[in-house]
Design a protein around this motif. Structure first.
Motif, PDB file in Angstrom:
ATOM      1  N   MET A   1       0.859  -1.183   0.000  1.00  0.00           N
ATOM      2  CA  MET A   1       0.000   0.000   0.000  1.00  0.00           C
ATOM      3  C   MET A   1       0.898   1.237   0.000  1.00  0.00           C
ATOM      4  O   MET A   1       1.872   1.301   0.729  1.00  0.00           O
ATOM      5  N   ASP A   2       0.580   2.209  -0.808  1.00  0.00           N
ATOM      6  CA  ASP A   2       1.381   3.423  -0.825  1.00  0.00           C
ATOM      7  C   ASP A   2       0.917   4.392   0.260  1.00  0.00           C
ATOM      8  O   ASP A   2      -0.116   4.208   0.887  1.00  0.00           O
ATOM      9  N   TYR A   3       1.691   5.426   0.499  1.00  0.00           N
ATOM     10  CA  TYR A   3       1.438   6.349   1.607  1.00  0.00           C
ATOM     11  C   TYR A   3       0.110   7.078   1.482  1.00  0.00           C
ATOM     12  O   TYR A   3      -0.583   7.287   2.462  1.00  0.00           O
ATOM     13  N   GLY A   4      -0.256   7.478   0.280  1.00  0.00           N
ATOM     14  CA  GLY A   4      -1.517   8.194   0.090  1.00  0.00           C
ATOM     15  C   GLY A   4      -2.720   7.345   0.449  1.00  0.00           C
ATOM     16  O   GLY A   4      -3.635   7.798   1.140  1.00  0.00           O
ATOM     17  N   ASN A   5      -2.739   6.104  -0.017  1.00  0.00           N
ATOM     18  CA  ASN A   5      -3.854   5.208   0.305  1.00  0.00           C
ATOM     19  C   ASN A   5      -3.886   4.858   1.792  1.00  0.00           C
ATOM     20  O   ASN A   5      -4.950   4.723   2.384  1.00  0.00           O
ATOM     21  N   GLU A   6      -2.713   4.721   2.397  1.00  0.00           N
ATOM     22  CA  GLU A   6      -2.652   4.432   3.834  1.00  0.00           C
ATOM     23  C   GLU A   6      -3.216   5.595   4.651  1.00  0.00           C
ATOM     24  O   GLU A   6      -3.972   5.390   5.600  1.00  0.00           O
ATOM     25  N   LEU A   7      -2.883   6.824   4.271  1.00  0.00           N
ATOM     26  CA  LEU A   7      -3.418   7.993   4.968  1.00  0.00           C
ATOM     27  C   LEU A   7      -4.923   8.105   4.767  1.00  0.00           C
ATOM     28  O   LEU A   7      -5.663   8.392   5.708  1.00  0.00           O
ATOM     29  N   ARG A   8      -5.401   7.856   3.549  1.00  0.00           N
ATOM     30  CA  ARG A   8      -6.848   7.889   3.305  1.00  0.00           C
ATOM     31  C   ARG A   8      -7.585   6.866   4.148  1.00  0.00           C
ATOM     32  O   ARG A   8      -8.642   7.154   4.699  1.00  0.00           O
ATOM     33  N   SER A   9      -7.038   5.674   4.283  1.00  0.00           N
ATOM     34  CA  SER A   9      -7.701   4.654   5.104  1.00  0.00           C
ATOM     35  C   SER A   9      -7.667   5.035   6.577  1.00  0.00           C
ATOM     36  O   SER A   9      -8.622   4.772   7.314  1.00  0.00           O
ATOM     37  N   ASP A  10      -6.604   5.673   7.044  1.00  0.00           N
ATOM     38  CA  ASP A  10      -6.538   6.144   8.431  1.00  0.00           C
ATOM     39  C   ASP A  10      -7.572   7.236   8.693  1.00  0.00           C
ATOM     40  O   ASP A  10      -8.184   7.284   9.750  1.00  0.00           O
ATOM     41  N   ILE A  11      -7.755   8.122   7.737  1.00  0.00           N
ATOM     42  CA  ILE A  11      -8.699   9.226   7.901  1.00  0.00           C
ATOM     43  C   ILE A  11     -10.137   8.715   7.961  1.00  0.00           C
ATOM     44  O   ILE A  11     -10.971   9.249   8.688  1.00  0.00           O
ATOM     45  N   HIS A  12     -10.430   7.661   7.219  1.00  0.00           N
ATOM     46  CA  HIS A  12     -11.799   7.149   7.167  1.00  0.00           C
ATOM     47  C   HIS A  12     -12.187   6.298   8.370  1.00  0.00           C
ATOM     48  O   HIS A  12     -13.336   5.893   8.481  1.00  0.00           O
ATOM     49  N   THR A  13     -11.269   6.027   9.277  1.00  0.00           N
ATOM     50  CA  THR A  13     -11.616   5.322  10.510  1.00  0.00           C
ATOM     51  C   THR A  13     -12.171   6.322  11.514  1.00  0.00           C
ATOM     52  O   THR A  13     -12.043   7.530  11.354  1.00  0.00           O
ATOM     53  N   ARG A  14     -12.783   5.815  12.565  1.00  0.00           N
ATOM     54  CA  ARG A  14     -13.358   6.694  13.582  1.00  0.00           C
ATOM     55  C   ARG A  14     -12.309   7.187  14.574  1.00  0.00           C
ATOM     56  O   ARG A  14     -12.575   8.078  15.365  1.00  0.00           O
ATOM     57  N   ALA A  15     -11.124   6.643  14.548  1.00  0.00           N
ATOM     58  CA  ALA A  15     -10.062   7.053  15.463  1.00  0.00           C
ATOM     59  C   ALA A  15      -9.439   8.373  15.005  1.00  0.00           C
ATOM     60  O   ALA A  15      -9.561   8.781  13.848  1.00  0.00           O
ATOM     61  N   THR A  16      -8.765   9.039  15.912  1.00  0.00           N
ATOM     62  CA  THR A  16      -8.068  10.277  15.595  1.00  0.00           C
ATOM     63  C   THR A  16      -6.796   9.967  14.811  1.00  0.00           C
ATOM     64  O   THR A  16      -6.041   9.070  15.166  1.00  0.00           O
ATOM     65  N   THR A  17      -6.557  10.709  13.758  1.00  0.00           N
ATOM     66  CA  THR A  17      -5.353  10.541  12.948  1.00  0.00           C
ATOM     67  C   THR A  17      -4.363  11.634  13.328  1.00  0.00           C
ATOM     68  O   THR A  17      -4.600  12.805  13.055  1.00  0.00           O
ATOM     69  N   PRO A  18      -3.257  11.271  13.993  1.00  0.00           N
ATOM     70  CA  PRO A  18      -2.294  12.305  14.389  1.00  0.00           C
ATOM     71  C   PRO A  18      -1.484  12.805  13.198  1.00  0.00           C
ATOM     72  O   PRO A  18      -0.989  12.026  12.392  1.00  0.00           O
ATOM     73  N   LEU A  19      -1.398  14.115  13.072  1.00  0.00           N
ATOM     74  CA  LEU A  19      -0.577  14.758  12.053  1.00  0.00           C
ATOM     75  C   LEU A  19       0.350  15.736  12.757  1.00  0.00           C
ATOM     76  O   LEU A  19      -0.005  16.321  13.768  1.00  0.00           O
ATOM     77  N   ILE A  20       1.506  15.926  12.227  1.00  0.00           N
ATOM     78  CA  ILE A  20       2.450  16.875  12.806  1.00  0.00           C
ATOM     79  C   ILE A  20       2.850  17.872  11.724  1.00  0.00           C
ATOM     80  O   ILE A  20       3.008  17.514  10.558  1.00  0.00           O
ATOM     81  N   GLY A  21       2.980  19.115  12.107  1.00  0.00           N
ATOM     82  CA  GLY A  21       3.346  20.169  11.172  1.00  0.00           C
ATOM     83  C   GLY A  21       4.843  20.215  10.942  1.00  0.00           C
ATOM     84  O   GLY A  21       5.634  20.087  11.867  1.00  0.00           O
ATOM     85  N   ILE A  22       5.236  20.395   9.705  1.00  0.00           N
ATOM     86  CA  ILE A  22       6.642  20.510   9.327  1.00  0.00           C
ATOM     87  C   ILE A  22       6.829  21.801   8.541  1.00  0.00           C
ATOM     88  O   ILE A  22       5.869  22.413   8.097  1.00  0.00           O
ATOM     89  N   TYR A  23       8.071  22.225   8.367  1.00  0.00           N
ATOM     90  CA  TYR A  23       8.318  23.458   7.629  1.00  0.00           C
ATOM     91  C   TYR A  23       9.465  23.348   6.635  1.00  0.00           C
ATOM     92  O   TYR A  23       9.705  24.275   5.862  1.00  0.00           O
TER      93      TYR A  23
END
Length: 59
Positions: A1-23
Motif C-alpha cells: 500500500m502506498d502512503y496516500g492510500n494508507e493515509l486515506r484509510s486512516d482518515i476514514h476510521t473513527r479514530a483520531t489521525t495524528p498529524l504533525i506540522g513541518i516546515y
C-alpha cells in the motif's frame, strides 16, 4: 500500500489521525520517523526557505 492510500484509510476510521506540522525537509525527515501523517503550510515553508521570522500568531 502506498502512503496516500494508507493515509486515506486512516482518515476514514473513527479514530483520531495524528498529524504533525513541518516546515522544511529536515523537519520532515525527523518527523516521518515517528508520525504517519505530516502537513506543511505555505507560509511555514516559504518563511523557512527565505529565513523569515515567525509572524507571532501565538505570542
Amino acid at each position: 500500500m502506498d502512503y496516500g492510500n494508507e493515509l486515506r484509510s486512516d482518515i476514514h476510521t473513527r479514530a483520531t489521525t495524528p498529524l504533525i506540522g513541518i516546515y522544511d525537509l529536515n523537519s520532515a525527515s525527523l518527523a516521518a520517523r515517528h508520525y504517519g501523517g505530516l502537513f506543511v503550510s505555505g507560509f511555514g515553508f516559504t518563511a523557512s526557505y527565505y529565513g523569515l521570522p515567525d509572524i507571532g500568531f501565538i505570542a
